[in-house]
Design a protein around this motif. Structure first.
Motif, PDB file in Angstrom:
ATOM      1  N   SER A 222       0.822  -1.216   0.000  1.00 15.30           N
ATOM      2  CA  SER A 222       0.000   0.000   0.000  1.00 15.30           C
ATOM      3  C   SER A 222       0.849   1.256   0.000  1.00 15.30           C
ATOM      4  N   VAL A 223       0.244   2.366  -0.424  1.00 18.13           N
ATOM      5  CA  VAL A 223       0.944   3.652  -0.443  1.00 18.13           C
ATOM      6  C   VAL A 223       1.119   4.231   0.954  1.00 18.13           C
ATOM      7  N   ILE A 224       0.360   3.716   1.923  1.00 19.79           N
ATOM      8  CA  ILE A 224       0.426   4.219   3.301  1.00 19.79           C
ATOM      9  C   ILE A 224      -0.227   3.175   4.206  1.00 19.79           C
ATOM     10  N   THR A 225       0.139   3.181   5.469  1.00 20.37           N
ATOM     11  CA  THR A 225      -0.512   2.260   6.404  1.00 20.37           C
ATOM     12  C   THR A 225      -1.960   2.693   6.615  1.00 20.37           C
ATOM     13  N   PRO A 226      -2.847   1.768   6.950  1.00 19.61           N
ATOM     14  CA  PRO A 226      -4.237   2.147   7.233  1.00 19.61           C
ATOM     15  C   PRO A 226      -4.350   3.180   8.347  1.00 19.61           C
ATOM     16  N   GLU A 227      -3.500   3.037   9.385  1.00 21.58           N
ATOM     17  CA  GLU A 227      -3.530   3.999  10.487  1.00 21.58           C
ATOM     18  C   GLU A 227      -3.123   5.399  10.016  1.00 21.58           C
ATOM     19  N   GLY A 228      -2.075   5.452   9.180  1.00 19.99           N
ATOM     20  CA  GLY A 228      -1.626   6.740   8.655  1.00 19.99           C
ATOM     21  C   GLY A 228      -2.663   7.371   7.753  1.00 19.99           C
ATOM     22  N   CYS A 229      -3.287   6.549   6.913  1.00 21.05           N
ATOM     23  CA  CYS A 229      -4.338   7.034   6.015  1.00 21.05           C
ATOM     24  C   CYS A 229      -5.505   7.606   6.806  1.00 21.05           C
ATOM     25  N   ALA A 230      -5.936   6.880   7.846  1.00 16.72           N
ATOM     26  CA  ALA A 230      -7.062   7.338   8.664  1.00 16.72           C
ATOM     27  C   ALA A 230      -6.730   8.629   9.397  1.00 16.72           C
ATOM     28  N   SER A 231      -5.483   8.746   9.848  1.00 20.49           N
ATOM     29  CA  SER A 231      -5.069   9.961  10.560  1.00 20.49           C
ATOM     30  C   SER A 231      -5.099  11.180   9.644  1.00 20.49           C
ATOM     31  N   ILE A 232      -4.704  10.988   8.381  1.00 16.18           N
ATOM     32  CA  ILE A 232      -4.672  12.106   7.435  1.00 16.18           C
ATOM     33  C   ILE A 232      -6.076  12.470   6.956  1.00 16.18           C
ATOM     34  N   LEU A 233      -6.860  11.458   6.576  1.00 18.28           N
ATOM     35  CA  LEU A 233      -8.178  11.729   5.993  1.00 18.28           C
ATOM     36  C   LEU A 233      -9.222  12.149   7.017  1.00 18.28           C
ATOM     37  N   TRP A 234      -9.207  11.467   8.179  1.00 21.68           N
ATOM     38  CA  TRP A 234     -10.278  11.700   9.149  1.00 21.68           C
ATOM     39  C   TRP A 234      -9.787  12.177  10.509  1.00 21.68           C
ATOM     40  N   LYS A 235      -8.467  12.411  10.615  1.00 24.32           N
ATOM     41  CA  LYS A 235      -7.869  12.821  11.898  1.00 24.32           C
ATOM     42  C   LYS A 235      -8.190  11.830  13.003  1.00 24.32           C
ATOM     43  N   ASP A 236      -8.331  10.571  12.649  1.00 25.50           N
ATOM     44  CA  ASP A 236      -8.717   9.554  13.610  1.00 25.50           C
ATOM     45  C   ASP A 236      -8.119   8.209  13.199  1.00 25.50           C
ATOM     46  N   ALA A 237      -7.011   7.828  13.867  1.00 27.54           N
ATOM     47  CA  ALA A 237      -6.325   6.582  13.520  1.00 27.54           C
ATOM     48  C   ALA A 237      -7.186   5.355  13.799  1.00 27.54           C
ATOM     49  N   GLU A 238      -8.218   5.511  14.647  1.00 26.96           N
ATOM     50  CA  GLU A 238      -9.080   4.371  14.981  1.00 26.96           C
ATOM     51  C   GLU A 238      -9.975   3.943  13.811  1.00 26.96           C
ATOM     52  N   ARG A 239     -10.003   4.755  12.754  1.00 32.67           N
ATOM     53  CA  ARG A 239     -10.784   4.383  11.578  1.00 32.67           C
ATOM     54  C   ARG A 239      -9.934   3.591  10.572  1.00 32.67           C
ATOM     55  N   MET A 240      -8.908   2.906  11.104  1.00 38.64           N
ATOM     56  CA  MET A 240      -7.985   2.176  10.230  1.00 38.64           C
ATOM     57  C   MET A 240      -8.661   1.039   9.472  1.00 38.64           C
ATOM     58  N   ARG A 241      -9.727   0.450  10.043  1.00 33.80           N
ATOM     59  CA  ARG A 241     -10.431  -0.624   9.335  1.00 33.80           C
ATOM     60  C   ARG A 241     -11.082  -0.085   8.064  1.00 33.80           C
ATOM     61  N   GLU A 242     -11.691   1.101   8.192  1.00 34.37           N
ATOM     62  CA  GLU A 242     -12.307   1.738   7.033  1.00 34.37           C
ATOM     63  C   GLU A 242     -11.253   2.075   5.979  1.00 34.37           C
ATOM     64  N   ALA A 243     -10.101   2.573   6.451  1.00 32.76           N
ATOM     65  CA  ALA A 243      -9.017   2.917   5.529  1.00 32.76           C
ATOM     66  C   ALA A 243      -8.477   1.675   4.823  1.00 32.76           C
ATOM     67  N   ALA A 244      -8.332   0.593   5.568  1.00 27.81           N
ATOM     68  CA  ALA A 244      -7.823  -0.659   4.976  1.00 27.81           C
ATOM     69  C   ALA A 244      -8.728  -1.146   3.855  1.00 27.81           C
ATOM     70  N   ASN A 245     -10.038  -1.018   4.043  1.00 25.47           N
ATOM     71  CA  ASN A 245     -10.983  -1.421   3.000  1.00 25.47           C
ATOM     72  C   ASN A 245     -10.841  -0.550   1.760  1.00 25.47           C
ATOM     73  N   ALA A 246     -10.606   0.757   1.970  1.00 28.40           N
ATOM     74  CA  ALA A 246     -10.544   1.697   0.850  1.00 28.40           C
ATOM     75  C   ALA A 246      -9.229   1.607   0.071  1.00 28.40           C
ATOM     76  N   LEU A 247      -8.149   1.208   0.735  1.00 26.22           N
ATOM     77  CA  LEU A 247      -6.824   1.238   0.120  1.00 26.22           C
ATOM     78  C   LEU A 247      -6.582   0.122  -0.902  1.00 26.22           C
ATOM     79  N   ARG A 248      -7.392  -0.931  -0.844  1.00 25.57           N
ATOM     80  CA  ARG A 248      -7.230  -2.073  -1.758  1.00 25.57           C
ATOM     81  C   ARG A 248      -5.794  -2.600  -1.698  1.00 25.57           C
ATOM     82  N   LEU A 249      -5.374  -2.935  -0.495  1.00 25.83           N
ATOM     83  CA  LEU A 249      -3.992  -3.305  -0.239  1.00 25.83           C
ATOM     84  C   LEU A 249      -3.727  -4.813  -0.182  1.00 25.83           C
ATOM     85  N   THR A 250      -4.769  -5.621  -0.387  1.00 25.12           N
ATOM     86  CA  THR A 250      -4.562  -7.063  -0.304  1.00 25.12           C
ATOM     87  C   THR A 250      -3.970  -7.621  -1.592  1.00 25.12           C
ATOM     88  N   ALA A 251      -3.354  -8.780  -1.476  1.00 28.63           N
ATOM     89  CA  ALA A 251      -2.770  -9.439  -2.653  1.00 28.63           C
ATOM     90  C   ALA A 251      -3.830  -9.716  -3.707  1.00 28.63           C
TER      91      ALA A 251
END
Length: 319
Positions: A222-251
């Motif tokens: 991925s271009v960024i960790t889910p926690e980092g993505c959530a912190s930047i987009l929503w100012k909330d690292a706890e939304r990392m599950r939502e970020a992980a779904n959006a990043l399409r980071l799986t094999a």
């Protein structure tokens, strides 16, 4: 055995089975075979169910599992005559990046990888797999050496990302990453990359701009960790599950998008449960990918690599 958060029910069942066996060992007349066997079956069924359809966040957890085989484990198991080459000939030796000359199936190669460490001491020494500029410059030096002697390059990627510290930025972190990526695209030898855990941001791209890219089934890229993505987009690292779904980071997602070329199956329960089998699967995949590229001339290999990444962009736009 370290259990992940979503594996807690499994830990309870396997723990109960082990308790029964421990009691039987202390009391020779106690027969717990039937009860323990039933618990084993229940645990096996639950394990299969848990890993049947892992969501992206759970895949992140599995990719980061501390018991997964790391770069050093793969080098020790798959390569012979490994000779470490240290330092960037400029500033220092970065222990987050290990590399050197070796033989793979008796073929001389250059192997380079990111090593996270296996305990507290080695994790600190290896900086948790986060390379500094000198790590990327070491990789550039080794790729240059491989190009000069016509040796295939194999990279093993496992990093949360490049080290973001002040000193790294002062020594040209972004420039070092860019030049490592550029070097990947320039060398006239086969370049194969396997993402064995985390493929984080430019820190991974700098090693994985390859002719062939493979990912273990439960690794992430991925271009960024889910926690980092959530912190930047929503100012909330706890939304990392939502970020992980959006990043399409799986094999699986990245294979569909054409970012990677193949998925390497992991044993049930992840590479951490059957390390030897996982390492052997990676070795088989590396051998097959080397065979695909054998006999190609330097110009063909460079063109193959460039065409691959240009097509990747076109495919992404079309999607």
């Amino acid at each position: 055995m370290n259990y992940l958060e979503f594996e807690k029910p499994l830990a309870e069942i396997e723990g109960k089975a082990e308790e029964l066996r421990a009691l039987a060992r202390k009391n020779e007349g106690m027969d717990v075979a039937k009860e323990a066997s039933a618990l084993d079956k229940k645990a096996a069924d639950l394990l299969k169910d848990l890993y049947k359809n892992l969501d992206p966040w759970r895949k992140c957890q599995v990719a980061r599992h501390p018991d997964r085989p790391h770069c050093k484990d793969y080098i020790d198991a798959l390569f012979t005559e490994f000779t470490t080459l240290a330092g960037d000939r400029n500033f220092a030796d970065d222990h987050a990046v290990m590399g050197g000359l070796a033989r793979f199936n008796d073929q001389p190669v250059m192997v380079i990888g990111q090593e996270k460490g296996s305990d507290t001491k080695t994790r600190i020494e290896r900086n948790f797999g986060m390379a500094r500029p000198e790590g990327y410059r070491k990789a550039i030096r080794l790729m240059d050496l491989a190009h000069r002697f016509g040796l295939p390059v194999i990279t093993l990627v496992d990093t949360p990302g490049a080290y973001p510290g002040k000193g790294a930025e002062e020594r040209g972190q972004s420039e070092a990453i860019a030049r490592s990526t550029q070097k990947c695209l320039e060398i006239g030898v086969p370049l194969i990359s396997v993402i064995i855990g985390e493929g984080g941001s430019g820190g991974a791209v700098a090693f994985a701009s390859a002719n062939r890219i493979a990912m273990l089934e439960h690794s992430i890229y991925s271009v960024i960790t889910p926690e980092g993505c959530a912190s930047i987009l929503w100012k909330d690292a706890e939304r990392m599950r939502e970020a992980a779904n959006a990043l399409r980071l799986t094999a699986q997602d990245l294979h569909k998008l054409g970012v990677i070329d193949r998925i390497i199956a992991e044993p049930l329960g992840g590479a951490q449960r059957m390390r030897k089998d996982a390492i052997e699967s990676v070795g088989t995949a590396i051998g097959e990918m080397l065979k695909e590229l054998s006999g190609k001339k330097p110009a063909e290999l460079v063109k193959d690599r460039r065409d691959k990444f240009l097509a990747m962009g076109a495919k992404g736009l079309a999607a």
